[in-house]
Write a protein that holds these residues in place. Structure first.
Motif, PDB file in Angstrom:
ATOM      1  N   TYR A  65       0.820  -1.221   0.000  1.00 40.52           N
ATOM      2  CA  TYR A  65       0.000   0.000   0.000  1.00 40.52           C
ATOM      3  C   TYR A  65       0.851   1.267   0.000  1.00 40.52           C
ATOM      4  N   SER A  68       1.323   1.521  -3.806  1.00 35.98           N
ATOM      5  CA  SER A  68       0.091   1.929  -4.500  1.00 35.98           C
ATOM      6  C   SER A  68      -0.288   3.379  -4.214  1.00 35.98           C
ATOM      7  N   HIS A  70      -1.867   4.165  -1.293  1.00 32.11           N
ATOM      8  CA  HIS A  70      -2.919   4.169  -0.276  1.00 32.11           C
ATOM      9  C   HIS A  70      -2.381   4.604   1.091  1.00 32.11           C
ATOM     10  N   TYR A  74      -4.485   7.551   1.843  1.00 34.59           N
ATOM     11  CA  TYR A  74      -5.752   6.949   2.263  1.00 34.59           C
ATOM     12  C   TYR A  74      -5.662   6.326   3.652  1.00 34.59           C
ATOM     13  N   ASP A  75      -4.578   6.639   4.392  1.00 39.24           N
ATOM     14  CA  ASP A  75      -4.318   5.927   5.643  1.00 39.24           C
ATOM     15  C   ASP A  75      -5.377   6.161   6.707  1.00 39.24           C
ATOM     16  N   ARG A  92      -6.873  -5.049   3.670  1.00 38.70           N
ATOM     17  CA  ARG A  92      -6.857  -4.206   2.476  1.00 38.70           C
ATOM     18  C   ARG A  92      -8.042  -3.238   2.440  1.00 38.70           C
ATOM     19  N   SER A  94      -8.705  -1.745  -0.441  1.00 38.16           N
ATOM     20  CA  SER A  94      -9.035  -1.732  -1.856  1.00 38.16           C
ATOM     21  C   SER A  94      -8.445  -2.979  -2.489  1.00 38.16           C
ATOM     22  N   ARG A 125     -12.759  -0.901   5.666  1.00 34.08           N
ATOM     23  CA  ARG A 125     -12.614   0.537   5.858  1.00 34.08           C
ATOM     24  C   ARG A 125     -12.817   0.874   7.337  1.00 34.08           C
TER      25      ARG A 125
END
Length: 405
Positions: A65, A68, A70, A74-75, A92, A94, A125
């Motif tokens: 990640y 990628s 993330h 996106y953390d 994950r 995603s 999530r």
């Protein structure tokens, strides 16, 4: 519209328990049937459209990640890493990084492209407790996801093909009035810093929407961190809007994972990655169809598709045989025998079932059945084979109509 949180529990479709945790609903038998039917629909539609299905793990190393993007962008929506065997692994958020490394594991020629990789997979999530609710905001998500690895000149056709699959799925689910949004980046460090990439990807998606002839609104600040997207928006019982389906163009992750294909010139070229989700998360899709139909699902989604109602106990044996025949034909059926009360009471009990096959002495003797539809229509007695074949045709065709005269 109905509130799926209330109706879903009343109908025995799903529920939650504090011991399992907030945002982690469990599916009861009837809800599992609706979910399974939706999953099988989309798998079948994807196979016909040239997708190949894969499975990938729900865990990945933190490094995956970080590559990628993330981890950097996106953390806040990810769960903390777990230390296992001297490595840090993460649930994950995603599926796309897994699919990128699966693509990278083999060499690819331009003749193979577009390569369409699909998965119905779980992702996680870290949602705040205050925003969780029913099936629409959950912490474990079963996503209908796919990633198309293609050449630059194939991107528009692949995105348009995804929009067509979305339109087909919405017709089958009975969804109308969806709104299209072109989601663009906004200000701040949430997005990958690559202005030329954003401009090129946004232009492609705008042209795809224009070509599809659908009205849309461009909205800044709603893009994925790695690229712009088409979001298909629906409204819930309270008028709140949410995204159900998406199509995204991604130049970022192919670069990050150093993905290649061998071109006609024998050289290495970078593919483009098109992300697309036809029905979005299974949870949100089921929540929407519950609210849209009030539990009176299209026949192909209904937990019970045919209720067999003998008028008296004298027809119980014939009703059981008819039920077995329906089950053998791949239809979901059950008998509500005469011990369950008057015929009227049993009709009311099965009010959400699309088809009620009623057997009296005359029908049983003549190999016929009287058909009552969920909307109140009563059809003349007809041969059992005709009625069964007609219902099967409607169900297998994902038709939202109850009957075609």
């Amino acid at each position: 519209m109905y509130d799926h949180r209330k109706l879903g529990r009343e109908l025995g479709l799903f529920d939650t328990d504090p011991l399992i945790g907030a945002g982690l609903p469990y599916w009861l038998p009837d809800g599992a049937i609706v979910r399974h039917s939706l999953e099988e629909y989309i798998r079948s539609a994807e196979r016909r459209a040239g997708y190949r299905h894969v499975y990938s793990p729900v865990l990945g190393k933190r490094e995956l990640y970080e590559i990628s993007g993330h981890w950097a962008h996106y953390d806040e929506d990810m769960y903390p890493p777990m230390d296992i065997g001297g490595e840090q692994v993460v649930l994950r958020p995603s599926l796309c990084p897994h699919h990128a490394v699966m693509y990278r594991a083999r060499s690819h020629s331009y003749r193979e492209l577009p390569l369409r990789m699909a998965e119905l997979g779980a992702m996680y999530r870290s949602e705040l407790s205050g925003v969780l609710g029913g099936l629409t905001r959950v912490r474990c998500i079963q996503l209908n996801d796919a990633h198309i690895f293609c050449t630059l000149d194939q991107v528009a056709d692949e995105a348009a093909g995804a929009l067509a699959l979305i339109a087909d799925a919405y017709r089958a689910m009975g969804i109308e009035g969806a709104r299209y949004r072109l989601s663009l980046p906004g200000a701040g460090g949430k997005y990958v810093a690559a202005p030329e990439m954003w401009q090129r990807a946004s232009k492609i998606l705008a042209e795809v929407l224009d070509g599809a002839g659908v009205a849309y609104e461009a909205v800044e600040g709603e893009a994925a961190f790695y690229g712009p997207k088409i979001d298909v928006q629906v409204r819930d019982h309270a008028g709140r809007e949410s995204t159900l389906s998406t199509v995204q163009v991604d130049f970022h992750q192919p670069e990050q994972f150093d993905l290649h294909y061998v071109g006609a010139d024998g050289g290495k070229h970078r593919p483009v990655m098109v992300h697309r989700s036809i029905i979005g998360s299974v949870e949100r899709a089921v929540a929407h169809v519950i609210e849209l139909h009030g539990g009176a699902f299209p026949a192909w989604l209904a937990p019970v598709q045919v209720a067999v109602l003998p008028i008296s106990s004298a027809e119980d044996a014939a009703a059981a045989q008819l039920c077995d025949r329906l089950l053998d034909m791949g239809l979901r059926a059950q008998v509500l025998d005469a011990d369950g009360g008057s015929l009227g009471a049993r009709v009311r009990e099965s009010r959400l079932v699309p088809y009620q096959f009623i057997l009296g002495p005359a029908e049983s003797a003549n190999g016929e059945v009287s058909v009552r539809l969920r909307d109140g229509r009563r059809l003349a007695a007809q041969p059992v084979g005709n009625a069964v074949a007609h219902v099967r045709e409607l169900v297998e065709g994902y038709d939202t109509r109850l009957w075609i005269d």
